[in-house]
Design a protein around this motif. Structure first.
Motif, short mmCIF file in Angstrom:
data_model
loop_
_atom_site.label_atom_id
_atom_site.label_comp_id
_atom_site.label_asym_id
_atom_site.label_seq_id
_atom_site.Cartn_x
_atom_site.Cartn_y
_atom_site.Cartn_z
N LYS A 43 0.84 -1.18 0.00
CA LYS A 43 0.00 0.00 0.00
C LYS A 43 0.89 1.24 0.00
O LYS A 43 2.07 1.18 0.32
CB LYS A 43 -0.98 0.00 1.16
N LYS A 44 0.30 2.36 -0.37
CA LYS A 44 1.03 3.61 -0.49
C LYS A 44 1.57 4.06 0.87
O LYS A 44 0.87 3.99 1.88
CB LYS A 44 0.10 4.69 -1.05
N VAL A 45 2.81 4.53 0.87
CA VAL A 45 3.39 5.12 2.07
C VAL A 45 2.83 6.53 2.16
O VAL A 45 3.04 7.35 1.27
CB VAL A 45 4.94 5.14 1.99
N GLU A 46 2.10 6.82 3.22
CA GLU A 46 1.36 8.08 3.32
C GLU A 46 2.22 9.29 3.64
O GLU A 46 2.00 10.37 3.14
CB GLU A 46 0.24 7.94 4.36
N VAL A 47 3.24 9.14 4.50
CA VAL A 47 4.07 10.26 4.91
C VAL A 47 5.09 10.56 3.81
O VAL A 47 5.83 9.67 3.38
CB VAL A 47 4.77 9.97 6.25
N TYR A 48 5.11 11.84 3.37
CA TYR A 48 5.96 12.22 2.24
C TYR A 48 7.43 11.87 2.47
O TYR A 48 8.08 11.29 1.59
CB TYR A 48 5.82 13.72 1.96
N GLY A 49 7.99 12.21 3.61
CA GLY A 49 9.40 11.93 3.89
C GLY A 49 9.70 10.45 3.85
O GLY A 49 10.72 10.01 3.28
N ASP A 50 8.83 9.65 4.45
CA ASP A 50 8.99 8.19 4.43
C ASP A 50 8.90 7.66 3.01
O ASP A 50 9.61 6.74 2.62
CB ASP A 50 7.94 7.52 5.31
N ARG A 51 7.99 8.26 2.22
CA ARG A 51 7.80 7.84 0.83
C ARG A 51 9.07 8.10 0.02
O ARG A 51 9.49 7.27 -0.79
CB ARG A 51 6.59 8.56 0.23
#
Length: 111
Positions: free
Chosen positions: A2-10
């Motif tokens: 599933k998509k990683v929601e937090v931009y930095g983590d992504r």
């Protein structure tokens, strides 16, 4: 997955995965003697590429694949002309069918 929601983590995940993909593509080039290209457009970042030989050459092959295919080094002009003639004939038949269908619809409306 599933998509990683937090931009930095992504972005961290993208960086790690991208490195792994580039490593695997390099291995494929070495082991299989193939040419590869890979293009990534992450959000809010400059795009990333991996290409062997070059991305420009890969783009050229996408634009005109027959020109670069060594198996197509024979003269394909007559074959292409035959294909074009057949395609034109098929389109002409479809056009005639559509015109006839339109005429029938118009006749139904006039009755």
């Amino acid at each position: 997955m599933k998509k990683v929601e937090v931009y930095g983590d992504r972005m961290i995940t993208l960086s790690k995965r991208k490195s792994g993909i580039f490593k695997q593509m390099n291995e494929i080039v070495s082991i299989c003697n193939v040419e590869t290209s890979f293009l990534v457009f992450p959000e809010a970042e400059k795009f990333c590429t991996f290409a062997h030989l070059s991305l420009e050459e890969a783009a050229g092959r996408l634009k005109s694949p027959l020109r670069h295919d060594p198996s197509m080094s024979t003269n394909i002009g007559p074959l292409m002309e035959a294909y074009k003639r057949q395609k034109i004939e098929d389109l002409r038949k479809k056009y005639i069918d559509l015109v006839e269908e339109l005429q029938m619809e118009n006749e139904k409306e006039n009755i």
